[in-house]
Design a protein around this motif. Structure first.
Motif, PDB file in Angstrom:
ATOM      1  N   PHE A  53      -4.440  10.156  -9.943  1.00 31.39           N
ATOM      2  CA  PHE A  53      -3.755   8.927 -10.353  1.00 31.39           C
ATOM      3  C   PHE A  53      -4.494   7.703  -9.814  1.00 31.39           C
ATOM      4  N   VAL A  54      -4.872   7.762  -8.517  1.00 27.56           N
ATOM      5  CA  VAL A  54      -5.584   6.633  -7.906  1.00 27.56           C
ATOM      6  C   VAL A  54      -6.920   6.401  -8.613  1.00 27.56           C
ATOM      7  N   SER A 107       1.110   4.100  -2.875  1.00 20.31           N
ATOM      8  CA  SER A 107       0.816   5.497  -2.588  1.00 20.31           C
ATOM      9  C   SER A 107       1.948   6.399  -3.055  1.00 20.31           C
ATOM     10  N   LEU A 132       4.328  15.426   3.822  1.00 21.05           N
ATOM     11  CA  LEU A 132       5.353  16.085   3.005  1.00 21.05           C
ATOM     12  C   LEU A 132       5.180  17.601   3.008  1.00 21.05           C
ATOM     13  N   LEU A 169       0.354  10.981   2.947  1.00 18.99           N
ATOM     14  CA  LEU A 169       1.697  11.243   2.426  1.00 18.99           C
ATOM     15  C   LEU A 169       1.847  12.711   2.031  1.00 18.99           C
ATOM     16  N   VAL A 170       0.848  13.204   1.313  1.00 20.88           N
ATOM     17  CA  VAL A 170       0.888  14.601   0.892  1.00 20.88           C
ATOM     18  C   VAL A 170       0.862  15.507   2.115  1.00 20.88           C
ATOM     19  N   ALA A 198      -0.705  18.771  -5.209  1.00 23.12           N
ATOM     20  CA  ALA A 198      -0.152  17.429  -5.026  1.00 23.12           C
ATOM     21  C   ALA A 198      -1.270  16.439  -4.726  1.00 23.12           C
ATOM     22  N   LEU A 255      -3.254  15.699  -7.911  1.00 23.43           N
ATOM     23  CA  LEU A 255      -2.538  14.820  -8.847  1.00 23.43           C
ATOM     24  C   LEU A 255      -2.502  13.390  -8.309  1.00 23.43           C
ATOM     25  N   GLY A 256      -2.216  13.249  -7.000  1.00 22.79           N
ATOM     26  CA  GLY A 256      -2.130  11.909  -6.418  1.00 22.79           C
ATOM     27  C   GLY A 256      -3.466  11.188  -6.478  1.00 22.79           C
ATOM     28  N   LEU A 270       7.119  15.744  -8.869  1.00 23.90           N
ATOM     29  CA  LEU A 270       6.466  16.429  -7.757  1.00 23.90           C
ATOM     30  C   LEU A 270       7.169  16.082  -6.452  1.00 23.90           C
ATOM     31  N   ALA A 310      -8.164   2.698   0.330  1.00 23.18           N
ATOM     32  CA  ALA A 310      -7.060   2.740   1.284  1.00 23.18           C
ATOM     33  C   ALA A 310      -5.877   3.487   0.673  1.00 23.18           C
ATOM     34  N   GLN A 311      -5.647   3.241  -0.611  1.00 21.05           N
ATOM     35  CA  GLN A 311      -4.551   3.928  -1.290  1.00 21.05           C
ATOM     36  C   GLN A 311      -4.789   5.437  -1.300  1.00 21.05           C
ATOM     37  N   TYR A 354      -9.246  -1.458  -1.807  1.00 23.02           N
ATOM     38  CA  TYR A 354      -7.808  -1.201  -1.852  1.00 23.02           C
ATOM     39  C   TYR A 354      -7.527   0.197  -2.381  1.00 23.02           C
ATOM     40  N   MET A 413      -3.993   6.872   2.030  1.00 26.58           N
ATOM     41  CA  MET A 413      -2.541   6.857   2.207  1.00 26.58           C
ATOM     42  C   MET A 413      -1.889   8.003   1.431  1.00 26.58           C
ATOM     43  N   VAL A 414      -2.370   8.231   0.218  1.00 26.55           N
ATOM     44  CA  VAL A 414      -1.832   9.339  -0.586  1.00 26.55           C
ATOM     45  C   VAL A 414      -2.059  10.660   0.126  1.00 26.55           C
ATOM     46  N   LEU A 417       0.839  -1.203   0.000  1.00 31.71           N
ATOM     47  CA  LEU A 417       0.000   0.000   0.000  1.00 31.71           C
ATOM     48  C   LEU A 417       0.872   1.251   0.000  1.00 31.71           C
ATOM     49  N   ALA A 430       1.671   6.955  -6.666  1.00 29.38           N
ATOM     50  CA  ALA A 430       0.613   7.861  -7.113  1.00 29.38           C
ATOM     51  C   ALA A 430       1.113   9.300  -7.230  1.00 29.38           C
ATOM     52  N   LEU A 431       2.178   9.630  -6.493  1.00 31.02           N
ATOM     53  CA  LEU A 431       2.708  10.986  -6.602  1.00 31.02           C
ATOM     54  C   LEU A 431       3.724  11.017  -7.727  1.00 31.02           C
TER      55      LEU A 431
END
Lengths: 274, 316
Positions: free
Chosen positions: B290-291, A122, B22, B18-19, B283, B286-287, A130, B10-11, B7, B14-15, A118, A125-126
């Motif tokens: 993508f998902v 993730s 960051l 993460l963003v 960000a 975009l993330g 970026l 969940a992704q 899934y 998570m993205v 996972l 995906a970035l």
């Protein structure tokens, strides 16, 4: 290279394809230039000389001079060294990180495996650019930021490859036997996993290095990467662009150097599908 | 199928996390007094004083402790409340909506152009594997892959804008402005999609059922429509999902080069001005894009080829 080469699996162990040798030769030429130029044509890449502005090739600098009279030979060699160093460092750290997480995930299985997958998805995906851009805003030193950012981008590929391979091997009779005989994880990794992983790593590493060099140059070109006056491929292009009419060769040299480096790496990565 | 959707959810979370982490680190790492920087960005460096910085500090709540800030930060992010751009003062959502339109136009044009070039060439090369077109394609696509998109942009600008003077080098608004950036992006995408299509087509053309179709008297066109198209469809659609990542990266650089007022251009400026809310919004968009796209690709691949869905869900 004939059309059927794409169907031959890349097994670097048992002999390289002609394409890969060609790629290696091109890359070696670039590396040789980057390392030998400072010895053969010693010059400070930052030293300006108003007498040499946009000067053509001479004995001290066979590639000529830029708009501030700096030696393009010295600058190109320094730029290549910078890109190659960062790319090499990022490839090594991302390989270690990706393989470690990959082996751990496949070995332990269960929630560790799911969580790692996972996490990797993730990160995937970035967009890579970026990620590098954001890290460059966090970490003050630009080369360090590139290194960390690129490592965070490149580890995913190693992870996916290692996880897929190891989860297949871990249930194979050979590994099972070694485990029953009481051999530790280090032995199993060296004896059973590494020989299967190593040939595939070359492809991923070559692609990773190409990605790294492309990213550094692209960000330099749009002025969010290395800062002037650091010699860097993308920066050199954008610096020479306004003088394209007066000195087309000065613009062409970093362009060609970038193209050849990437071509060499892509040829080494070879047979793998895009 | 439900597992696969779960899934992806969940992704997505998570993205977002993460963003969040960051961009929060990015904000913490800003050198000097952030209030001063933002004030300078808004009012110009000459008219910044302690009072203006203090006003900014109060307005944006920059004086709170870090943990509390992250908590508020992440809750705002989950509610898709990105706040306002610290540079322009406009809500981030508004800014992004504005720029996303321009980016989607460019990306759409590039994708359409690449689909016009790539797959047809790939099909023709794959049908005659080993022929001159196939070998030529291999050389051209290898060469194109070694030309980064920014370099392609540079080459096209020098060629068509500076040398020939046919097309504007940068700008937005007229149809002519589309051609160079869209072509730059499309060439790279087409090189990749042509290879994918070629490999898939060569695989299908070599199967017994394809040979049988020809033997029973189907014409080439009929044969391709009945037996070829659907079989190469899965490879192509799956690849389109991956291309999105390529397209986004391309858009970031290409927009900056061609001065296209899209999301990539905005992102580069936001990074440059340390406009954290903008970076965060872009960000995340975009993330999550993508998902979402990959979820759509999963579904489309399932629809084209209903076999083997058990595997497809857990992968990628």
């Amino acid at each position: 290279m004939s059309a059927i080469t794409t169907d031959i699996p890349v097994t670097a162990r048992s002999g390289w394809t002609r394409t890969q040798w060609a790629g290696t030769a091109i890359l070696m030429l670039i590396v040789a230039f980057a390392l030998l130029a400072p010895i053969l044509f010693p010059a400070d890449p930052l030293r300006q000389s108003l007498r040499n502005i946009l000067g053509g090739p001479d004995a001290a600098s066979p590639l000529g001079y830029d708009h501030l009279g700096r030696s393009l030979t010295a600058r190109l060699a320094a730029a290549l060294r910078l890109s190659l160093w960062i790319a090499a460092a990022a490839v090594v750290t991302s390989a270690v990180l990706g393989m470690a997480v990959g082996v751990l995930a496949a070995w332990r299985g269960g929630w560790v495996d799911r969580l790692a997958a996972l996490l990797a998805d993730s990160f995937l995906a970035l967009p890579g650019l970026l990620m590098v851009l954001i890290v460059s805003a966090i970490v003050p030193s630009t080369p360090l930021a590139f290194w960390i950012g690129l490592t965070l981008v490149l580890w995913i590929e190693y992870f996916r490859l290692t996880r897929a391979t190891v989860s297949r091997l871990i249930v194979a009779p050979g590994v099972q036997a070694s485990r029953l005989l009481g051999f530790g994880p280090v032995y199993i990794f060296r004896r059973h996993l590494w020989p299967e992983l190593a040939p595939m790593l070359l492809t991923v590493a070559a692609f990773g290095a190409a990605t790294a060099i492309m990213t550094i140059a692209a960000l330099g070109f749009v002025s969010v990467g290395m800062r002037p006056p650091t010699p860097e491929l993308g920066l050199m292009m954008v610096e020479m662009l306004p003088y394209y009419r007066e000195a087309p060769m000065a613009l062409l040299t970093p362009v060609l150097a970038t193209f050849l480096t990437l071509l060499g790496l892509n040829l080494i990565a070879g047979g793998r599908r895009a | 199928m439900i597992r696969a959707v779960g899934y992806r959810l969940a992704q997505a979370v998570m993205v977002a996390l993460l963003v969040g982490v960051l961009t929060f680190l990015m904000m913490q790492a800003l050198p000097g007094d952030m209030a001063f920087r933002i004030a300078a960005g808004r009012y110009g460096y000459d008219s910044v004083n302690a009072a203006a910085a203090e006003a900014v500090r109060q307005e944006l709540g920059l004086d709170r402790p870090a943990i509390e800030a992250f908590g508020r930060w992440f809750m705002d992010l989950l509610r898709l409340d990105f706040g306002t751009s610290v540079i322009s003062g406009a809500p981030v959502i508004e800014e992004i909506r504005h720029q996303l339109g321009a980016s989607l136009q460019l990306a759409g044009a590039a994708l359409a152009l690449s689909l016009l070039i790539g797959p047809p060439v790939g099909v023709m090369a794959g049908l005659r594997a080993g022929g001159w077109l196939d070998r030529g394609l291999l050389v051209v696509s290898t060469a194109l892959r070694s030309v980064p998109q920014f370099l392609m942009g540079l080459i096209l600008i020098v060629l068509f804008s500076i040398q020939l003077g046919w097309l504007p080098a940068a700008g937005y608004g007229r149809p002519a402005h589309f051609i160079l950036p869209a072509l730059t992006l499309a060439l790279g995408l087409a090189a990749a999609s042509a290879r994918i299509t070629r490999d898939a087509m060569a695989g299908v053309a070599g199967t017994p059922f394809y040979a049988f179709g020809r033997w029973k008297g189907l014409g080439e066109g009929q044969l391709f429509r009945r037996h070829g198209l659907r079989n190469i469809g899965v490879a192509l659609v799956t690849f389109l999902g991956l291309q999105f990542a390529m397209l986004v990266e391309g858009v970031v650089v290409i927009e900056a080069i061609f001065g296209w007022p899209g999301i990539g251009h905005a992102l580069v400026h936001a990074i440059f001005g340390r406009d954290v809310p903008m970076v965060q919004g872009t960000a995340l968009l975009l993330g999550l894009g993508f998902v979402a796209l990959n979820a759509a690709v999963d579904l489309a691949a399932h629809w084209i080829d209903p076999r083997g869905t058990e595997k497809a869900g857990a992968k990628a």
